[in-house]
Every structure is written in structure tokens, then in C-alpha cells.
Design a protein around this motif. Structure first.
Motif, PDB file in Angstrom:
ATOM      1  N   GLU A  86      12.091-176.282 -66.153  1.00  0.00           N
ATOM      2  CA  GLU A  86      12.381-177.189 -65.039  1.00  0.00           C
ATOM      3  C   GLU A  86      11.718-178.538 -65.267  1.00  0.00           C
ATOM      4  O   GLU A  86      12.337-179.593 -65.103  1.00  0.00           O
ATOM      5  CB  GLU A  86      11.891-176.575 -63.732  1.00  0.00           C
ATOM      6  N   PHE A  87      10.441-178.501 -65.649  1.00  0.00           N
ATOM      7  CA  PHE A  87       9.744-179.765 -65.867  1.00  0.00           C
ATOM      8  C   PHE A  87      10.280-180.482 -67.098  1.00  0.00           C
ATOM      9  O   PHE A  87      10.451-181.706 -67.101  1.00  0.00           O
ATOM     10  CB  PHE A  87       8.243-179.539 -66.021  1.00  0.00           C
ATOM     11  N   LEU A  88      10.556-179.746 -68.157  1.00  0.00           N
ATOM     12  CA  LEU A  88      11.090-180.371 -69.366  1.00  0.00           C
ATOM     13  C   LEU A  88      12.429-181.043 -69.096  1.00  0.00           C
ATOM     14  O   LEU A  88      12.713-182.119 -69.636  1.00  0.00           O
ATOM     15  CB  LEU A  88      11.233-179.336 -70.479  1.00  0.00           C
ATOM     16  N   SER A  89      13.252-180.443 -68.256  1.00  0.00           N
ATOM     17  CA  SER A  89      14.541-181.070 -67.935  1.00  0.00           C
ATOM     18  C   SER A  89      14.331-182.379 -67.194  1.00  0.00           C
ATOM     19  O   SER A  89      15.080-183.343 -67.382  1.00  0.00           O
ATOM     20  CB  SER A  89      15.407-180.110 -67.114  1.00  0.00           C
ATOM     21  N   MET A  90      13.294-182.438 -66.342  1.00  0.00           N
ATOM     22  CA  MET A  90      12.979-183.683 -65.653  1.00  0.00           C
ATOM     23  C   MET A  90      12.464-184.731 -66.621  1.00  0.00           C
ATOM     24  O   MET A  90      12.836-185.903 -66.576  1.00  0.00           O
ATOM     25  CB  MET A  90      11.948-183.427 -64.559  1.00  0.00           C
ATOM     26  N   MET A  91      11.583-184.319 -67.533  1.00  0.00           N
ATOM     27  CA  MET A  91      11.043-185.246 -68.527  1.00  0.00           C
ATOM     28  C   MET A  91      12.145-185.894 -69.342  1.00  0.00           C
ATOM     29  O   MET A  91      12.103-187.079 -69.650  1.00  0.00           O
ATOM     30  CB  MET A  91      10.088-184.516 -69.491  1.00  0.00           C
ATOM     31  N   LEU A  92      13.135-185.103 -69.703  1.00  0.00           N
ATOM     32  CA  LEU A  92      14.160-185.561 -70.625  1.00  0.00           C
ATOM     33  C   LEU A  92      15.411-186.064 -69.925  1.00  0.00           C
ATOM     34  O   LEU A  92      16.299-186.634 -70.573  1.00  0.00           O
ATOM     35  CB  LEU A  92      14.529-184.422 -71.585  1.00  0.00           C
ATOM     36  N   GLY A  93      15.503-185.851 -68.626  1.00  0.00           N
ATOM     37  CA  GLY A  93      16.657-186.323 -67.889  1.00  0.00           C
ATOM     38  C   GLY A  93      17.940-185.581 -68.213  1.00  0.00           C
ATOM     39  O   GLY A  93      19.025-186.170 -68.226  1.00  0.00           O
ATOM     40  N   VAL A  94      17.826-184.264 -68.495  1.00  0.00           N
ATOM     41  CA  VAL A  94      18.998-183.454 -68.845  1.00  0.00           C
ATOM     42  C   VAL A  94      18.975-182.154 -68.045  1.00  0.00           C
ATOM     43  O   VAL A  94      17.989-181.827 -67.395  1.00  0.00           O
ATOM     44  CB  VAL A  94      19.019-183.129 -70.359  1.00  0.00           C
ATOM     45  N   GLN A  95      20.066-181.410 -68.129  1.00  0.00           N
ATOM     46  CA  GLN A  95      20.136-180.120 -67.475  1.00  0.00           C
ATOM     47  C   GLN A  95      19.292-179.088 -68.236  1.00  0.00           C
ATOM     48  O   GLN A  95      19.000-179.251 -69.428  1.00  0.00           O
ATOM     49  CB  GLN A  95      21.591-179.640 -67.400  1.00  0.00           C
ATOM     50  N   ARG A  96      18.935-177.999 -67.544  1.00  0.00           N
ATOM     51  CA  ARG A  96      18.084-176.981 -68.160  1.00  0.00           C
ATOM     52  C   ARG A  96      18.744-176.344 -69.378  1.00  0.00           C
ATOM     53  O   ARG A  96      18.058-175.959 -70.329  1.00  0.00           O
ATOM     54  CB  ARG A  96      17.730-175.908 -67.132  1.00  0.00           C
ATOM     55  N   ALA A  97      20.080-176.247 -69.367  1.00  0.00           N
ATOM     56  CA  ALA A  97      20.757-175.658 -70.524  1.00  0.00           C
ATOM     57  C   ALA A  97      20.519-176.489 -71.775  1.00  0.00           C
ATOM     58  O   ALA A  97      20.349-175.947 -72.878  1.00  0.00           O
ATOM     59  CB  ALA A  97      22.261-175.547 -70.244  1.00  0.00           C
TER      60      ALA A  97
END
Length: 248
Positions: free
Chosen positions: A185-196
Motif C-alpha cells: 500500500e505504501f509502495l504504491s503511494m510512493m510510486l504513484g501506481v496501483q498495487r498490482a
């Protein structure tokens, strides 16, 4: 008697400065740390805690000892990280240094830890007494701006794996050991992408032997091979920090 008391107070301040893990506090001239020390209060940083809210007065600044705080933009209830502050930095430095009461960004705890906090008024009072402290603060603000511009470059130019590699290196710099507590969840926020997309990027890095993924954790196995993916987006802010803050 007064001189003896002053000497004891100075010795205590020096001991506390030497024990601090925050690199800004350690870089201060002893007399500047002694000015700040009576106003510093220890606090715990709780996961997801908002320490500076968008468009709210910045009343406190934070010197992290452990843990990490994200600087993020918010649009339509979606957060995207643009900066990262850990034990190398000072949370709230930009709005205070530029004499702004508020900031549109949200600062929240990405990794729980400990910090020292100081009220804005007390910090600004010490700042007015010390040109050296003001100079150090402005130098740190410069390094943070460089970090944010490199983030923009990374988002515009790098593959998802490259952007993830950069953030992992930055998080690795700010923690002890090789294991990072990072959720998808946090990584998706960091990178601005979906969790997939995050899941696929992690699998690709793991398949190449750069990291090992565990539940809610990522272990860094090979920094050099992560660095090779960043195409120059990692290293410039770090070099500026070493030159300007720790190089004198």
C-alpha cells in the motif's frame, strides 16, 4: 558557582548532542545545540500519524532519531510521495526557513520511530540569534529541494523498477540493517501506481537477485544492482547533503 553550573550544563549538552542519531543535530556547532537543547522534547512517531497537516499552521518541527516521514501531495484523496525525511533531516524545515505559516503538503509517518520536537517560535528565536544555524538550515532546505526535483525526474524518466529501486535505496539509507518495513500500500503511494504494478516490480527485482520480498518487509540484497537501475536519480541529493551539511 554560576560558572561551574554553566560548565556542567555545557557538558550535558555536548553529551546529549553526541548521543543523538539525528545528523542535523550532530552537525550543529555546540553553542547552537546548547541554545536548542532546552526546547527539545522527545516524542514517539506513530505509523501513519500526520505531523504536519496541509494548509494548517506549522507549529512544531521534528528532528527524527529513528523512523521516516513522507512529504506527500494530495489530490482527490490520493497521496503521492515527493520527499522523504529520516534521521538526516528536519521535518518542517522548508516552510519555516522560507517564513511560510502553512504548506500545501502533508507530512506523515511512514515508519514509526522516535524524534525530538521543538516549537516553531522557540526554533525561530534561536534562529534569529545564530547566523550559523540559519546557514545550516538553508543548506539543508537546498538538499531537500534537490531530492524533490530528482523525484520528479525519476517519475518522468524511469521504469517502475527504477523508481522502486531509488526509493528502496533512500529508505535503506535511513534505517539500520537491510530489512525495510514497507507495505505494498505504501509502495504504491510512493510510486504513484496501483498495487498490482508494485507487486510486479517487486517480483522483477527479486527475480534479478536485487531484493528478497517478505510479508510487509523487503530485504536489500544488492545495493549496487539497485543503483544501476536509477539512471542518476539517486546520489545527487545525498552528495549535496554530504558536501553542505557534513562537509562544513
Amino acid at each position: 558557582m554560576a560558572r561551574s553550573s554553566d560548565r556542567r550544563g555545557g557538558t550535558v549538552a555536548l553529551l546529549q548532542q553526541s548521543m543523538s542519531r539525528n545528523r542535523i543535530l550532530r552537525a550543529l556547532a555546540p553553542e547552537d545545540f546548547a541554545r536548542l537543547q532546552p526546547h527539545l522534547e522527545p516524542v514517539s512517531l506513530q505509523l501513519r500519524e500526520v505531523v504536519i497537516a496541509p494548509d494548517a499552521p506549522v507549529d512544531e518541527l521534528f528532528f527524527p532519531e529513528t523512523g521516516m516521514i513522507s512529504i506527500s501531495t494530495t489530490h482527490d484523496e490520493r497521496r503521492i510521495e515527493v520527499g522523504l525525511v529520516g534521521r538526516e533531516g528536519l521535518v518542517g524545515a522548508v516552510p519555516v526557513a522560507l517564513d511560510c505559516v502553512t504548506t500545501p503538503h502533508v507530512y506523515f509517518v511512514q515508519l514509526s520511530g522516535e524524534a525530538h520536537t521543538i516549537g516553531r517560535e522557540a526554533f525561530c528565536a534561536v534562529l534569529g540569534e545564530s547566523p550559523a544555524l540559519r546557514r545550516l538550515l538553508l543548506r539543508y532546505v537546498h538538499t531537500l529541494i534537490v531530492q524533490i526535483t530528482q523525484t520528479a525526474y525519476a517519475h518522468a524518466s524511469l521504469s517502475l523498477e527504477g523508481r522502486l529501486a531509488r526509493w528502496l535505496l533512500m529508505c535503506h539509507d535511513r534505517t539500520d540493517g537491510d530489512e525495510l518495513v514497507l507495505t505494498h500500500e505504501f509502495l504504491s503511494m510512493m510510486l504513484g501506481v496501483q498495487r498490482a504494478g508494485v507487486t510486479l516490480a517487486i517480483q522483477n527485482l527479486e527475480g534479478a537477485g536485487r531484493i528478497r520480498a517478505k510479508r510487509r518487509r523487503i530485504e536489500v540484497l544488492d545495493r549496487d544492482r539497485l543503483l544501476a537501475l536509477t539512471n542518476g536519480s539517486y546520489g545527487t541529493p545525498e552528495a549535496e547533503y554530504a558536501r553542505l551539511i557534513e562537509g562544513g
